[in-house]
Write an enzyme that holds these catalytic residues in place. Structure first.
Site, PDB file in Angstrom:
ATOM      1  N   ILE A   1      -6.221 -25.379   5.956  1.00 38.15           N
ATOM      2  CA  ILE A   1      -6.493 -25.596   4.563  1.00 38.15           C
ATOM      3  C   ILE A   1      -8.284 -25.534   4.348  1.00 38.15           C
ATOM      4  CG2 ILE A   1      -6.344 -28.081   3.107  1.00 38.15           C
ATOM      5  CD1 ILE A   1      -3.673 -27.395   4.208  1.00 38.15           C
TER       6      ILE A   1
ATOM      7  N   THR B   1      -8.901 -30.723  -2.471  1.00 37.54           N
ATOM      8  CA  THR B   1      -8.393 -30.285  -3.428  1.00 37.54           C
ATOM      9  C   THR B   1      -6.944 -29.350  -2.645  1.00 37.54           C
ATOM     10  OG1 THR B   1      -9.039 -28.356  -2.784  1.00 37.54           O
ATOM     11  CG2 THR B   1     -10.638 -28.943  -5.086  1.00 37.54           C
TER      12      THR B   1
ATOM     13  N   GLU C   1       1.721 -24.315  -4.894  1.00 35.37           N
ATOM     14  CA  GLU C   1       3.466 -24.793  -5.694  1.00 35.37           C
ATOM     15  C   GLU C   1       4.349 -25.141  -4.494  1.00 35.37           C
ATOM     16  OE1 GLU C   1       4.600 -21.012  -8.492  1.00 35.37           O
ATOM     17  OE2 GLU C   1       2.692 -20.242  -6.782  1.00 35.37           O
TER      18      GLU C   1
HETATM   19 MO1  MOS Z   1       2.795 -19.665 -10.139  1.00 31.14          MO
HETATM   20  S1  MOS Z   1       4.934 -20.184 -11.384  1.00 31.14           S
HETATM   21  O1  MOS Z   1       3.629 -18.409  -9.561  1.00 31.14           O
HETATM   22  O2  MOS Z   1       1.264 -19.305 -11.634  1.00 31.14           O
END
Ligand code: MOS
Length: 763
Positions: free
Chosen positions: A653, A658, A729
């Site tokens: 990390i 962030t 993500e």
């Molecule tokens: Mo992300 S949807 O891979 O910008």
């Protein structure tokens, strides 16, 4: 609630504040449309009010009469542009639909005219006065609409080569003691970043500068050059700050080359700031999906058969798909796996990347189905996942580089108080509120792409890092600065970072959560080149040369004492020996297993991400576990989500502050994808209905009273020099399933279609 500034644990960097914090909170960050232009003309788009057919005639008299109108561009007089291939087929474009090429209309809200005027207000007023006669044909809107066509994704899309399979699913499913077959639906969604989809183009002779929020300045530069038929070196894309991306700015949209062409013709800078509703149709979106999951298990919970069939809507010309079966077929141990992804073509704009594109819809299906299976087995859903946990993915038999999935479940369960849950549905309540607890796994592939960097070190320790990365709100400036400071042993405040400019050394698309791994690995490598030069000069023939070499790789930073004194040891001596005051190095880094054309592609703005399941001998994913509490009002059926708890492991990390912010945002978005977000499509007209922030629901603070992010220590030496797994993500995956699992626990009713609204609740 966890602290906003988490204490770093093992293998974590410092929680330093954001590099760009002050300019952002003081409003001094210059976003693309803030860039000053000399005497710009203003563009306003006219978009189609039908989804299929053609424009018969424009009546422009009224519009031309508006004071300040300079020109109105339609397909009859538009700049001629060359085609560009779809991003996922090796090109740059998010769609191959070419507006202003002909009178044809392929989707709702397609650009059909551009008004240019002396002011924004004139352009907008004139655009509203453009009268259009259409011939409209009945469009196919979505799944089940007449006129759609369906075909297997395999073979249509260069990035979806194979439907993963192993063993004999049919036989194993047939023989399974416990079986589940269930279907799941996810809706159309739009990214809606705060910053609108602006584009400003200014020419200086043959050189074009584009100010546009982009997640891929090299892609945009090369793509626009291709469309204009000019040398890519003549195009520069600048965007030091980007007000959110979420995938919407990863590929080139048609608007950019159109505005560039108009600016060239006018010989004047042109600024376009589309409206919020236009953003729904001139870029991409997350397509609606459908799934059928079949699970077969032994009584003890061991999975013996798994089948995932997915279908996704795309446009007529483009076979875009996310194909999340690549992940769902590899997440748990199972000897017999089958899958199939199909693409359904409709009269819609081409969908594209939206945060965790494959995993958000596909894990919704799998993680909901596992919860349903746990109910059938009368088993704790966490235990079901433990029984089927694996260190080897079942399709290719490759080991995970590291996998802390169950550690995440254990940490998050403890923080959530999972042990206190009474497992029977509808067994927990508080007055009028039924209480439900649910959980789900999350995972996201660890991806990396070739990246270059240039680093300059001055004698006084001041350092300049140049890399065409992107600050889409994730903390890119901050982690790049931290990497250089650590690696060179200079104080953080002496490091200046320059990103978001295609004149800088190329970096990959800020997508697929690869940025930190890629850019920090490149910056580390180039800092090591500087160290080597300095050490060699300071100590010719000395063992320090070898020592400097040792630092290439993942070894820890130079001594903190050096950092305190503001310079690495012997910096003066080294500079004296070199006889210079500045040392600058450029380098190109590529991840292991990157294809041979990687560096050429990197300069050409073409993505060559590796990682995830595509690695040769291993498979790399980040993992997490999410627990949620929902409260469902037994009379009004109102749904509340008072608590979201997630534990995550993602290698090193770089900055817990962030990282937490990214993961917290992900959890909130995950909740939003379950309970709030859906773009409604009028099935008669194939048009988006709620194309605004009033009707497209997103969460506000009051919707998320409790969000807890737990960062687990994890060390992974197999992925990249930075040791980083992407986490941008990670957290918004699985949350939708956790919520539906919790709603089942609260109400005893399973909901398999998102979003869940109070009208879907039965108590
Ligand atoms: Mo992300 S949807 O891979 O910008």
């Amino acid at each position: 609630m966890t602290a906003a500034v988490p204490e770093p644990k093992a293998n974590m960097g410092q929680s330093v504040p954001r590099y760009d914090a002050v300019v952002k909170v003081t409003g001094r960050a210059t976003y693309a449309s803030d860039m000053p232009l000399a005497d710009p003309a203003y563009a306003f788009l006219v978009t189609s009010a039908i989804a299929k057919g053609r424009v018969d005639r424009f009546d422009l008299d009224d519009a031309r009469g508006v004071r300040g109108v300079i020109d109105i561009v339609t397909h009859e007089n538009a700049p001629k542009l060359k085609e560009s291939k779809l991003f996922s087929n090796g090109g740059y474009a998010g769609t191959t639909i070419e507006p202003l090429k002909s009178a044809d209309i392929a989707h709702d809200g397609q650009i059909i005219a551009v008004v240019i005027a002396e002011t924004y207000e004139s352009a907008r007023e004139a655009a509203n006065r453009v009268k259009i006669s259409y011939t409209a044909t009945a469009p196919s809107a979505t799944f089940d609409s007449p006129g759609t066509t369906t075909a297997a994704a395999k073979g249509q899309n260069a990035q979806f080569k194979e439907d993963p399979k192993v063993g004999d699913f049919a036989k194993a499913f047939d023989e399974a003691e416990v079986k589940l077959t269930a279907s799941y639906d996810t809706p159309t969604q739009h990214h809606n970043p705060m910053e609108l989809f602006s584009t400003s183009c200014a020419w200086m002779g043959d050189n074009l500068v584009i100010y546009e929020p982009s997640q891929y300045v090299y892609g945009l530069k090369n793509g626009v050059a291709e469309q204009l038929g000019i040398d890519a070196d003549k195009v520069r894309v600048v965007n030091p700050y980007v007000g959110g991306g979420f995938g919407s700015r990863g590929s080139m949209t048609p608007r950019t080359a159109i505005i560039a062409g108009i600016a060239k013709r006018l010989n004047r800078p042109v600024k376009l700031v589309p409206t919020r509703d236009q953003g729904f149709t001139i870029t991409t979106h997350r397509a609606e999906t459908r799934h059928e999951i079949k699970l077969g298990a032994r009584r003890d919970g061991k999975l013996i058969a798994l089948r995932h069939e997915g279908a996704e809507v795309s446009s007529r010309p483009d076979a875009y798909c996310v194909g999340g079966t690549k992940t769902t077929t590899r997440l748990y141990a199972c000897p017999n796996v089958d899958s199939l992804v199909s693409i359904v073509r409709a009269d819609r704009n081409t969908p594209g990347f939206m945060r965790s594109p494959p995993e958000v819809p596909y894990l919704f299906a799998l993680e909901s189905a596992l919860d349903e299976l746990a109910v059938k087995l009368n088993m704790d859903p966490v235990e079901l996942r433990r029984i089927n946990d694996t260190t080897v993915e079942p399709i290719g038999g490759k080991p995970y580089t590291s996998r802390s999935l169950m550690a995440c479940f254990d940490e998050a369960a403890k923080a959530f108080g999972w042990a206190q849950r009474s497992p029977a549905p509808k067994s927990m309540s508080d007055g009028d509120w039924l209480i439900g607890h649910g959980c789900a796994a999350t995972c996201y592939p660890t991806q990396m792409g070739p990246s270059a960097a240039r680093v300059r070190l001055q004698r006084d320790g001041r350092t300049r890092v140049e890399i065409a990365g992107h600050e889409i709100g994730t903390g890119a400036y901050t982690v790049i600065a931290q990497t250089a400071a650590e690696r060179l042993g200079v104080p953080l405040e002496k490091v200046a970072v320059f990103i978001g400019d295609s004149d800088l050394p190329p970096a990959p698309v800020a997508g697929g959560s690869n940025s930190t791994a890629s850019t920090c690995s490149a910056v580390m490598m180039v800092c090591d080149q500087i160290r080597q030069r300095l050490f060699k000069a300071a100590m010719p023939g000395d063992s320090l040369t070898d020592k400097a070499k040792e630092t290439v790789g993942i070894s820890p930073a130079p001594s903190t004492q050096a950092a305190k004194s503001g310079r690495p040891p012997d910096l003066d001596k080294a500079f004296d020996a070199l006889g210079v005051s500045i040392v600058e190095e450029y380098g190109e880094w590529k991840p292991e297993g990157a294809p041979p054309d990687s560096f050429r592609a990197m300069h050409n703005g073409q993505v060559r991400l590796v990682g995830g399941h595509t690695m040769k001998d291993q498979i790399a994913y980040a993992f997490g576990a999410e627990f949620v509490e929902v409260r469902v009002n037994r009379f009004t059926h109102e749904i509340r989500c008072p608590r979201l708890v997630g534990a995550f492991s993602a290698g090193r990390i770089m900055n817990p502050r962030t990282a937490r912010s990214q993961l917290m945002g992900g959890l909130i978005w995950g909740m939003s994808s379950a309970l709030l977000e859906a773009t409604e499509i009028d099935e008669r007209t194939a048009r988006y209905v709620n194309d605004n922030f009033a009707d497209y629901l997103v969460p506000v603070n009051a919707d998320v009273p409790g969000v807890e992010v737990i960062l687990l220590s994890e060390q992974d030496d197999h992925i990249n020099p930075a040791g980083v797994k992407g986490l941008g993500e990670l957290a918004n995956v699985g949350t939708n399933a956790a919520i539906c699992n919790a709603i089942y626990h609260a109400t005893g009713k399973r909901i398999r279609k998102l979003p869940v609204r109070l009208e879907n609740i039965e108590v």
